[in-house]
Design an enzyme around this catalytic site. Sequence first.
Site, PDB file in Angstrom:
ATOM      1  CG  HIS A 110      -5.503  -2.439   8.792  1.00  0.00           C
ATOM      2  ND1 HIS A 110      -5.596  -1.112   9.157  1.00  0.00           N
ATOM      3  CD2 HIS A 110      -4.179  -2.722   8.864  1.00  0.00           C
ATOM      4  CE1 HIS A 110      -4.394  -0.640   9.422  1.00  0.00           C
ATOM      5  NE2 HIS A 110      -3.520  -1.591   9.259  1.00  0.00           N
ATOM      6  CD  GLU A 134      -8.516   0.829   7.971  1.00  0.00           C
ATOM      7  OE1 GLU A 134      -8.297  -0.204   8.637  1.00  0.00           O
ATOM      8  OE2 GLU A 134      -8.083   1.946   8.314  1.00  0.00           O
ATOM      9  CG  ASP A 183      -0.276  -0.446   2.504  1.00  0.00           C
ATOM     10  OD1 ASP A 183       0.958  -0.333   2.605  1.00  0.00           O
ATOM     11  OD2 ASP A 183      -0.977  -0.910   3.417  1.00  0.00           O
ATOM     12  CG  ASN A 198      -8.568  -1.631  11.894  1.00  0.00           C
ATOM     13  OD1 ASN A 198      -7.649  -2.332  11.461  1.00  0.00           O
ATOM     14  ND2 ASN A 198      -8.950  -0.515  11.317  1.00  0.00           N
TER      15      ASN A 198
HETATM   16  C1  GLP Z   1       0.056   0.103   8.485  1.00  0.00           C
HETATM   17  C2  GLP Z   1       0.214  -0.709   7.220  1.00  0.00           C
HETATM   18  C3  GLP Z   1      -0.220  -2.128   7.452  1.00  0.00           C
HETATM   19  C4  GLP Z   1       0.440  -2.674   8.708  1.00  0.00           C
HETATM   20  C5  GLP Z   1       0.064  -1.864   9.898  1.00  0.00           C
HETATM   21  C6  GLP Z   1       0.635  -2.395  11.205  1.00  0.00           C
HETATM   22  O1  GLP Z   1      -1.273   0.436   8.734  1.00  0.00           O
HETATM   23  N1  GLP Z   1      -0.500  -0.188   6.102  1.00  0.00           N
HETATM   24  O2  GLP Z   1       0.134  -2.898   6.323  1.00  0.00           O
HETATM   25  O3  GLP Z   1       0.007  -3.982   8.910  1.00  0.00           O
HETATM   26  O4  GLP Z   1       0.561  -0.578   9.626  1.00  0.00           O
HETATM   27  O5  GLP Z   1       1.514  -1.483  11.736  1.00  0.00           O
HETATM   28  P1  GLP Z   1       2.452  -1.681  12.997  1.00  0.00           P
HETATM   29  O6  GLP Z   1       3.366  -2.785  12.674  1.00  0.00           O
HETATM   30  O7  GLP Z   1       3.154  -0.362  13.117  1.00  0.00           O
HETATM   31  O8  GLP Z   1       1.557  -1.973  14.135  1.00  0.00           O
END
Ligand code: GLP
Length: 253
Positions: free
Chosen positions: A138, A143, A67, A136
């Site tokens: 995702h 989402e 993304d 959440n």
């Molecule tokens: C962002 C990314 C996700 C990732 C998430 C988790 O939202 N787009 O792909 O899974 O972060 O982040 P963290 O590892 O900082 O908790």
Amino acid sequence: MKILILGDAAAAAVRAAEFIAAQVTAKPASVLGLATGGTMEAVYEKLIALHRAGRASFAGAQSFNLDEYVGLSGDHPCSYRRYMAEKLFDQIDIVPDAAHLPMGEAADAEAEAARYEAAIVAAGDIDLQLLGLGLNGHIGFNEPTSSLSSITRLKTLERSTREANSRYFPEGEEPPRLAITMGIGTIMRAREVLLVATGAAKARAVAQVVEGPVSARWPGSVLQMHRHATLVLDRAAASELELFDYYLDVHPE
Ligand code: GLP
């Protein structure tokens, strides 16, 4: 799902990095699906160490990130392109042109999403998709209530996601509201999936994803339908799993 529970976040990062190294060793021309976020920073550190030790080469591989924020150019300090360059690409031997991310600054973001999906298909789809997990549930930026068969498209980020990610933005600057993300269907086409989650804050999402119903309410739960999904967790992230002892018994790490 294969549930691996490691002692702590550092051990989980090592395990995940070894998994990726094994993939590119077995198939040097792998198509990797890559992720961003705090959890991946530790994984990439370990992966760089394996690369430096001669245990992982990416010279023949290509990658597609999950993304990118809409509206951020690739050289914006908070773009995922910049994150990937700093935390991984500049420190391994991947060919720069083989490392793909959606272009957040594209004038027509929807057309860019379609182009990106087509590029993944043209590459023969992803061999190993790396995933983090949102609070959440995702995966990528899919989402809650994302279609379980979605392809790459625009998504509006939930408030909890924007709050969690605002720590990466300078004071006074908010994460964009929109992102281009691979769809859940895109992710499910990957031949193998590796999800990494660490820390107590992720325990609820992990429990829903692993032991809850398959539901768009917790998008990661779709991985229950994937034939080759491995979850690498630390004890804190695994702490709300009902069958915790069973998973440890199956795969003592
Ligand atoms: C962002 C990314 C996700 C990732 C998430 C988790 O939202 N787009 O792909 O899974 O972060 O982040 P963290 O590892 O900082 O908790």
